[in-house]
Write an enzyme that holds these catalytic residues in place. Structure first.
Site, PDB file in Angstrom:
ATOM      1  N   ASP A 226      -0.586   5.922 -11.392  1.00 18.72           N
ATOM      2  CA  ASP A 226       0.034   5.378 -10.224  1.00 18.72           C
ATOM      3  C   ASP A 226       0.447   7.177 -10.111  1.00 18.72           C
ATOM      4  OD1 ASP A 226       2.417   4.313  -8.433  1.00 18.72           O
ATOM      5  OD2 ASP A 226       3.251   6.271  -8.984  1.00 18.72           O
ATOM      6  N   HIS A 239       0.018  13.673   5.824  1.00 22.55           N
ATOM      7  CA  HIS A 239      -0.631  12.547   5.800  1.00 22.55           C
ATOM      8  C   HIS A 239      -2.073  12.591   5.463  1.00 22.55           C
ATOM      9  CE1 HIS A 239       2.513   9.641   5.387  1.00 22.55           C
ATOM     10  NE2 HIS A 239       2.546  10.376   6.918  1.00 22.55           N
ATOM     11  N   ASP A 243      -4.236  11.989   1.481  1.00 22.66           N
ATOM     12  CA  ASP A 243      -5.322  11.205   1.649  1.00 22.66           C
ATOM     13  C   ASP A 243      -6.649  11.654   0.709  1.00 22.66           C
ATOM     14  OD1 ASP A 243      -5.002   9.323   3.178  1.00 22.66           O
ATOM     15  OD2 ASP A 243      -5.489  10.093   5.253  1.00 22.66           O
ATOM     16  N   GLU A 269      -1.136   4.468  -3.936  1.00 21.30           N
ATOM     17  CA  GLU A 269      -0.928   5.718  -4.614  1.00 21.30           C
ATOM     18  C   GLU A 269      -1.684   5.127  -6.552  1.00 21.30           C
ATOM     19  OE1 GLU A 269       3.495   6.073  -4.515  1.00 21.30           O
ATOM     20  OE2 GLU A 269       1.605   5.568  -3.949  1.00 21.30           O
TER      21      GLU A 269
END
Length: 348
Positions: A226, A239, A243, A269
């Protein structure tokens, strides 16, 4: 010498040639279907020579030739270009007596041609591509009924050309359809953002691996990671940067893991990797390489520099446990790594 020159009302040398090119017929191999039509024209008209002729820019080229050895002749030696100006059959009873053709090679050579009849090959949009023609070594005429049959054969040649185009279009459509199917299959099994396996396809792969392990296959491991503080990445950098960060993790995974390993974007994630034929100690070494790669390489294209860390959980793939239990174990190990300070690997 004759003075006929392109362009002409029926055989415009630009649009007509473009129409001819659309059929992609020039310089193709001889084909039985065209040979049979030429043979039929010769038989119907009782002529020793019969041709399916196409008028190119500087030559006439024969797709089919009965009674003639050559495959093309210069355009300035072509009687067919005169026939291409007619709406019906162009008939020359005696070529030697016609000033337009008396000097042509086919008339002066031995044995000389004396008779010609040609029906134009007219497309649906009105372009004349060439002719179906017959020739004889003696002067003669061609009865009206035979002229009608010669025109009918010319129409059959056009139908063959249209069929060829239709088959080629269908072939292209089938290729495009197969490519679309292939892409859809890839999309069905791939995470669009990272290009890794998606959760659905990876779950199928896990079930296959579990079945192999239950049949006595070599030990395997699962590694879940994670990205630490990912919400902060989105909040601070946006954002789009988030990505880019996930794509960066996917790139490093491809470099660190072996070709036999399978890596997926498990969700958000989180990433999950299957390491077949791998002991826990070997999987720990892979995890450490991934930690090192993340530390050494910031996410490209983001300023100020963004270095990611990840919390990882590692678990042996136990064939005696149901798959969902194994996934819970590796997930729990990952959350233990986060509670213990992140940027580390915990073994379940």
């Amino acid at each position: 010498m004759d003075t006929l020159a392109f362009p002409d009302p029926l055989i415009d040398d630009v649009q007509r040639l473009l129409a001819l090119q659309r059929y992609a017929i020039l310089d193709t191999p001889m084909e039985p279907a065209y040979d049979e039509l030429a043979d039929m024209a010769g038989h119907v008209c009782a002529a020793p020579v019969a041709l399916v002729s196409f008028l190119d820019r500087e030559r006439q080229w024969f797709k089919a030739a009965v009674g003639l050895e050559v495959r093309e002749t210069p355009l300035d030696q072509s009687i067919c270009r005169y026939a291409a100006r007619q709406t019906g059959v162009f008939v020359v009873p005696d070529l030697a007596q016609d000033a337009r053709f008396a000097h042509f090679d086919i008339v002066t050579q031995e044995p000389p041609m004396r008779f010609y009849a040609g029906a134009p090959l007219v497309t649906a949009d009105g372009y004349v591509l060439g002719t179906v023609c017959v020739l004889d070594y003696v002067p003669r005429l061609l009865a009206p009924r035979l002229q009608e049959l010669l025109l009918a054969i010319a129409r059959q040649v056009i139908r063959l050309l249209e069929l060829k185009r239709a088959n080629e279009r269908q072939g292209h459509m089938l290729v495009e359809l197969e490519e679309a199917r292939r892409q859809m299959a890839v999309l069905a099994h791939t995470d669009v953002l990272t290009g890794l396996a998606n959760r659905r396809s990876f779950t199928d792969r896990l079930r296959q691996e579990l079945a192999l392990l239950q049949r006595g296959g070599e030990p395997a491991c699962l590694l879940m990671l994670d990205v630490d503080h990912f919400k902060r990445v989105n909040d601070v950098h946006g954002h789009h940067a988030g990505d880019m960060a996930l794509q960066h993790v996917a790139t490093l995974c491809r470099e660190v893991f072996r070709a036999a390993d399978v890596v997926s974007r498990w969700g958000g994630e989180e990433f999950l990797a299957l390491l077949p034929a791998t002991q826990v100690e070997q999987a720990q070494a892979v995890a450490q390489r991934l930690h090192a790669a993340l530390a050494a390489r910031p996410v490209p294209g983001i300023e100020p520099s963004l270095v990611l860390t990840a919390s990882m959980g590692l678990s042996p793939f136990d064939p005696q446990r149901p798959l969902d239990i194994t996934l819970r174990h590796v997930d729990a190990a990952m959350y233990t790594a986060k509670r213990e300070g992140r940027n580390r690997t915990v073994v379940a």
